[in-house]
Design an enzyme around this catalytic site. Structure first.
Site, PDB file in Angstrom:
ATOM      1  N   ARG A   6       0.842  -1.212   0.000  1.00 26.54           N
ATOM      2  CA  ARG A   6       0.000   0.000   0.000  1.00 26.54           C
ATOM      3  C   ARG A   6       0.872   1.254   0.000  1.00 26.54           C
ATOM      4  O   ARG A   6       0.582   2.221  -0.700  1.00 26.54           O
ATOM      5  CB  ARG A   6      -0.939  -0.002   1.208  1.00 26.54           C
ATOM      6  CG  ARG A   6      -2.081  -0.987   1.077  1.00 26.54           C
ATOM      7  CD  ARG A   6      -3.155  -0.773   2.149  1.00 26.54           C
ATOM      8  NE  ARG A   6      -2.631  -0.722   3.511  1.00 26.54           N
ATOM      9  CZ  ARG A   6      -2.442  -1.766   4.306  1.00 26.54           C
ATOM     10  NH1 ARG A   6      -2.736  -2.982   3.873  1.00 26.54           N
ATOM     11  NH2 ARG A   6      -1.976  -1.624   5.535  1.00 26.54           N
ATOM     12  N   ALA A  21       1.101  17.856 -12.016  1.00 29.83           N
ATOM     13  CA  ALA A  21       1.023  19.275 -11.679  1.00 29.83           C
ATOM     14  C   ALA A  21       2.173  20.039 -12.315  1.00 29.83           C
ATOM     15  O   ALA A  21       1.989  21.135 -12.856  1.00 29.83           O
ATOM     16  CB  ALA A  21       1.012  19.473 -10.167  1.00 29.83           C
ATOM     17  N   TRP A  22       3.379  19.472 -12.252  1.00 32.82           N
ATOM     18  CA  TRP A  22       4.546  20.133 -12.852  1.00 32.82           C
ATOM     19  C   TRP A  22       4.348  20.310 -14.361  1.00 32.82           C
ATOM     20  O   TRP A  22       4.629  21.369 -14.917  1.00 32.82           O
ATOM     21  CB  TRP A  22       5.821  19.346 -12.561  1.00 32.82           C
ATOM     22  CG  TRP A  22       7.012  19.935 -13.238  1.00 32.82           C
ATOM     23  CD1 TRP A  22       7.570  19.537 -14.422  1.00 32.82           C
ATOM     24  CD2 TRP A  22       7.777  21.060 -12.800  1.00 32.82           C
ATOM     25  NE1 TRP A  22       8.627  20.334 -14.731  1.00 32.82           N
ATOM     26  CE2 TRP A  22       8.783  21.278 -13.753  1.00 32.82           C
ATOM     27  CE3 TRP A  22       7.700  21.893 -11.683  1.00 32.82           C
ATOM     28  CZ2 TRP A  22       9.722  22.299 -13.633  1.00 32.82           C
ATOM     29  CZ3 TRP A  22       8.638  22.904 -11.556  1.00 32.82           C
ATOM     30  CH2 TRP A  22       9.624  23.113 -12.524  1.00 32.82           C
ATOM     31  N   GLU A  65      -1.295  24.592  -3.468  1.00 31.76           N
ATOM     32  CA  GLU A  65      -1.454  24.663  -4.920  1.00 31.76           C
ATOM     33  C   GLU A  65      -1.883  23.311  -5.488  1.00 31.76           C
ATOM     34  O   GLU A  65      -2.708  23.257  -6.408  1.00 31.76           O
ATOM     35  CB  GLU A  65      -0.164  25.138  -5.581  1.00 31.76           C
ATOM     36  CG  GLU A  65      -0.257  25.282  -7.084  1.00 31.76           C
ATOM     37  CD  GLU A  65      -1.331  26.256  -7.550  1.00 31.76           C
ATOM     38  OE1 GLU A  65      -1.997  25.944  -8.560  1.00 31.76           O
ATOM     39  OE2 GLU A  65      -1.509  27.318  -6.920  1.00 31.76           O
ATOM     40  N   LEU A 112      12.963  38.679   9.433  1.00 29.27           N
ATOM     41  CA  LEU A 112      13.953  39.686   9.033  1.00 29.27           C
ATOM     42  C   LEU A 112      13.923  40.926   9.924  1.00 29.27           C
ATOM     43  O   LEU A 112      14.960  41.571  10.131  1.00 29.27           O
ATOM     44  CB  LEU A 112      13.765  40.077   7.571  1.00 29.27           C
ATOM     45  CG  LEU A 112      14.051  38.978   6.560  1.00 29.27           C
ATOM     46  CD1 LEU A 112      13.725  39.448   5.150  1.00 29.27           C
ATOM     47  CD2 LEU A 112      15.504  38.503   6.655  1.00 29.27           C
TER      48      LEU A 112
END
Length: 114
Positions: A6, A21-22, A65, A112
């Site tokens: 699995r 996706a790429w 995304e 920062l």
């Protein structure tokens, strides 16, 4: 089917999702390159927990995304017609990506400035 069988299939399906996706999502590729730049700066400027935070948030943007891409694909599978509900689903997914990206920006500013 055993645990390792699995696990093998889950890894293969996840890799296929990343590959798709790429190859098919310009916004995913854009976020990957943004993460490469962010990670490079973080590795150069930060260490410890701050570095971990920036790197982890970058991965979360990619996860958001990927989820947004899944929402868009599912909506398009159901119907390609204009629909207010379809628009809301797609815009909601996009807003999730934007909110995650804002979290990265906020973390960078806090790291920062302090």
């Amino acid at each position: 089917m055993g645990f390792f069988e699995r696990l093998k299939w889950r890894c293969m399906w996840s890799w296929a999702g990343l590959r798709d996706a790429w190859l098919q999502e310009p916004s995913f590729r854009s976020w990957v390159w943004a993460d490469v730049v962010s990670a490079g700066l973080a590795i150069w400027l930060l260490d410890g927990a701050e570095l971990a935070l920036i790197l982890a948030l970058g991965v979360l943007v990619l996860a958001a995304e990927l989820i947004n891409t899944a929402i868009e694909r599912a909506v398009d599978l159901v119907s390609m017609e204009q629909s207010e509900l379809a628009r809301q689903a797609k815009d909601g997914g996009s807003a999730g990506v934007a909110a995650t990206a804002i979290a990265v920006g906020v973390a960078w500013v806090v790291v920062l400035v302090t």
